[in-house]
Design an enzyme around this catalytic site. Structure first.
Site, PDB file in Angstrom:
ATOM      1  N   ASP A 256      50.019  19.156  51.907  1.00 16.45           N
ATOM      2  CA  ASP A 256      49.861  18.196  50.823  1.00 16.45           C
ATOM      3  C   ASP A 256      50.877  18.579  49.729  1.00 16.45           C
ATOM      4  O   ASP A 256      51.639  19.543  49.837  1.00 16.45           O
ATOM      5  CB  ASP A 256      48.415  18.172  50.307  1.00 16.45           C
ATOM      6  CG  ASP A 256      48.105  16.869  49.559  1.00 16.45           C
ATOM      7  OD1 ASP A 256      49.052  16.138  49.213  1.00 16.45           O
ATOM      8  OD2 ASP A 256      46.915  16.578  49.318  1.00 16.45           O
TER       9      ASP A 256
HETATM   10  C1  NOJ Z   1      48.333  14.054  47.202  1.00 15.64           C
HETATM   11  C2  NOJ Z   1      47.128  13.587  47.941  1.00 15.64           C
HETATM   12  O1  NOJ Z   1      46.159  14.601  48.017  1.00 15.64           O
HETATM   13  C3  NOJ Z   1      47.417  13.061  49.338  1.00 15.64           C
HETATM   14  O2  NOJ Z   1      46.271  12.403  49.788  1.00 15.64           O
HETATM   15  C4  NOJ Z   1      48.618  12.164  49.311  1.00 15.64           C
HETATM   16  O3  NOJ Z   1      48.847  11.597  50.580  1.00 15.64           O
HETATM   17  C5  NOJ Z   1      49.831  12.962  48.878  1.00 15.64           C
HETATM   18  N1  NOJ Z   1      49.600  13.594  47.575  1.00 15.64           N
HETATM   19  C6  NOJ Z   1      51.102  12.125  48.782  1.00 15.64           C
HETATM   20  O4  NOJ Z   1      51.032  11.275  47.708  1.00 15.64           O
END
Ligand code: NOJ
Length: 708
Positions: A256
């Site tokens: 993430d």
């Molecule tokens: C943070 C989030 O936790 C995740 O769900 C998301 O896909 C990514 N960033 C990309 O934006």
């Protein structure tokens, strides 16, 4: 992910030719918002493996630049297409994941996946960061709206359906997230530690991921947080051993956002960024999202022999495998025309799914309306608020908050517009009534009350707002905020019938508001057509069929109130709150009634490996045709470790005409009754199992099965 020998051979040749820099470049994902422009430019030029949050023509430009690099490896473009291609203004915006879970309709959710895949592909992108397979059991958490609810089995079934929808036509790759246990961080606080044993992980959190991997998910995203103190980013056991080896996942793992850097800046798990980079790769992360220290540090450490090349080759092989499977290397890769975005065909899928996503929670008989009211007062802070109706993850909130006056390009319906459209012959008046956040001036309340007095019927639209949902927006208080309860009391006092529509990200404590209503409809975040469908429901244009995928608390501190808990020593009741949840998992009313009878099993005894059929008669005893979701639960009477008093193990949505009886058959694999024992082994223990079938937890018919 299918492994094709020809592709694997090609990848082997490419790996032999690639430099360390080119390999690590493939493992780097870059976003424009967080990287300094000059760094972003650098990755464009050297051929970064992946870019995220880039839309439309910008993606075409970056792709063209990659075609000029030595290896000519195309980037893979990722996007948070969470409920539709929702970051693009003009794309179809579906209800939130939690809302569509209320449909209990995997076929339609698969269609939603297909529509989204088509719109994302047409926009020049390849990869959706969806679905969320976190379990929404602690509803204080700010991201409950993104889940398919509280039950691991339902999450797995609906997750698998949308993954198939995304991937079946080869248009985009899915990314199942967040691996693992993110939904149950301590106190419902986003990205904190989740205290969970391996037994719990295998029983609750892992099964939906296993199901999605079997359904063909190409990628997995590592969660931010930690499990019992071990950051997921460095959780070698869960990533390498469980996901890749045990589940046989052949696609790639992406971290993430800034997970690698956060090992040092937030989790304090490493002293240097370099250590974080090395541990993340060793643990099994194949691509790093946005940690800008990753690229240079990984190259240096590979050259110094600190990171074994076999890890790098395996990671790059997995990334290239997905790129080949998507046809990205094919110069003539077909992209659908941009005209499919927001097409009538796509809107029709959204319409059907949105109707099935509405849950009728209360109805004293007022719905469907028997006659067209002369004057309707539409009252409430969410009656004409498309931001609240969309919820999180649209162009309103991501990648950067759009200005207040930003207007959706799609043909969207707030409830006010829906009521005006469906009740075109009625006079419709509107007042906001109160604010959801901050103070409410008395005059707002009195204006609303006066309008309600002047009308024949009141549609009250309350709930929560965007500021109360999403990452880092966890709530300690799940009561209706602002002056919403006060508004509901005043509306009730007018003596006019009050139909309440809830527009909210997750279950709130709505007991008092429900008492002040003649009917309550739960919409959650209803997307483009939520307002239209709510109005159609009120008018009786269709029979509501939604069932809750999540339980509603009576009070904030009653959390967690999910249905499948273990037996409590003292009954699990608080002395100051009535027993059980306000509305149970699986609950939802219809305009007709269904009666269940004659439950039979294809065999009364069974053993591991057997398949059974559970059959039951369902009669529509009312005078309106409808869809009923037949739910099947089981209880393991005695087990070596505690097991839930009821656990969902199957369901089927069936159409039944008024007055008709349908014999419904549900397949049941006996191994679904397996438990995870004290040694973390999944085993089927012999004994008596109760199999319960019905429309919701409160009304179940039971049969007995002996497992030998
Ligand atoms: C943070 C989030 O936790 C995740 O769900 C998301 O896909 C990514 N960033 C990309 O934006």
């Amino acid at each position: 992910m299918k492994i094709l020998k020809e592709t694997e051979n090609k990848i082997t040749e490419m790996l032999a030719e690639m430099t360390v820099e080119e390999k690590i470049g493939q493992m780097q994902q870059v976003s424009l918002e967080s990287f300094r422009p000059e760094v972003f430019e650098r990755f464009r030029k050297l051929g970064g493996g992946s870019f995220l949050h880039v839309l439309s023509d910008e993606a075409d430009k970056i792709r063209a630049e990659a075609a000029e690099t030595r290896m000519k490896i195309p980037p893979i473009f990722g996007i948070d297409a969470i409920h539709g291609h929702s970051l693009l203004n003009g794309a179809v915006i579906f209800p939130s994941q939690l809302a569509v879970a209320c449909s209990w309709n995997p076929e339609l959710i698969k269609e939603m996946g297909k529509v989204t895949a088509r719109e994302v592909n047409a926009d020049g992108l390849d990869w959706v960061f969806s679905p969320v397979l976190c379990i929404g059991r602690d509803t204080r958490w700010g991201r409950v709206d993104e889940t398919f609810g509280e039950d691991s089995y339902l999450v797995g079934e609906l997750g698998a359906a949308i993954v198939e929808g995304y991937e079946e036509d080869g248009l985009v790759a899915a990314c199942v997230k967040h691996y693992l246990g993110y939904g149950e961080a301590t106190g419902g606080r986003d990205s904190y530690d989740t205290e969970a044993s391996m037994r719990k992980i295998r029983e609750v959190f892992l099964p939906p991921f296993k199901r999605a991997v079997e359904a063909g998910a190409s990628t997995v995203m590592t969660a931010y947080g930690s499990i019992s103190g071990t950051p997921l980013t460095v959780h070698r056991k869960l990533l390498r051993e469980v996901l890749k080896e045990e589940l046989g996942f052949e696609g790639f793992v992406v971290t993430d956002w800034y997970n690698v850097g956060s090992l040092r800046t937030k989790q304090m798990a490493v002293e240097s960024y370099g250590d974080g980079v090395r541990l993340a790769i060793e643990a099994g992360n194949d691509m790093s999202m946005n940690s800008f220290q990753f690229y240079d540090s990984a190259i240096r450490q590979v050259k110094e022999g600190k990171i074994p090349m076999e890890y790098i080759d395996d990671a790059v092989r997995r990334i290239l495998r997905v790129k080949f499977a998507l046809g990205l290397f094919d110069e003539n890769k077909k992209r659908l025309p941009r005209s499919v975005i927001g097409s009538a065909e796509h809107i029709a899928v959204n319409h059907k799914l949105t109707r099935e996503s509405l849950v009728l929670l209360e109805n004293n008989g007022i719905l469907p309306l028997k006659e067209t009211p002369k004057k309707i007062a539409v009252i409430g802070p969410n009656a004409d608020n498309i931001r609240a109706q969309y919820g999180d993850w649209t162009f309103f909130s991501h990648p950067n908050a759009s200005p207040e006056d930003c207007k959706p390009k799609s043909d969207y319906y707030t409830i006010l517009r829906g009521i005006k459209t469906v009740f075109a012959d009625s006079e419709v008046v509107y007042a906001k009534g109160c604010n959801i956040m901050g103070e409410t001036e008395k005059s707002m309340l009195t204006e609303a009350e006066a309008l309600a007095e002047s009308a024949d019927i009141v549609i009250a639209v309350i709930g929560d707002c965007l500021a109360q949902n999403g990452e880092g927006k966890d709530r300690a208080n799940l009561e209706l905020s602002g002056a919403q309860n006060e508004l509901m009391r005043r509306l009730k006092k007018t003596g006019k019938p009050v139909i309440t529509v809830l527009v909210n990200g997750k279950p709130l404590c709505i007991g008092e508001a429900a008492k002040n209503s003649d009917a309550v409809i739960e919409m959650f975040n209803g997307g483009d057509l939520g307002g239209l469908c709510a109005a159609e429901l009120i008018a009786g244009r269709f029979n509501p069929s939604g069932k809750l995928p999540i339980s509603f608390p009576r009070a904030s501190a009653q959390i967690p109130c999910y249905y499948n808990q273990y037996n409590g020593w003292h009954g699990g009741k608080y002395m100051d709150v009535a027993e059980g949840s306000l509305y149970d998992f699986g609950y939802g009313l219809s305009f007709t009634n269904y009666e269940y009878s004659d439950i039979t099993l294809s065999s009364d005894t069974a053993r591991s490996g057997d398949m059974l059929t559970v059959s039951v008669d369902v009669t529509n005893t009312g005078d309106m045709d409808g869809y009923e979701t037949v739910q099947m639960y089981y209880n393991d009477r005695f087990s070596s470790v505690l097991t839930p008093t009821r656990q969902l193990c199957g369901f089927r949505k069936v159409f039944i005409r008024a007055g008709e009886t349908v014999r419904v058959e549900l397949p049941l694999a006996v191994d679904a009754f397996s438990l995870v024992n004290i040694d973390e082994k999944t085993v089927l223990e012999a004994g008596i199992f109760d199999i319960m079938v019905g429309g919701h937890l409160g009304a179940l018919k039971t049969a007995e099965l002996s497992v030998v």
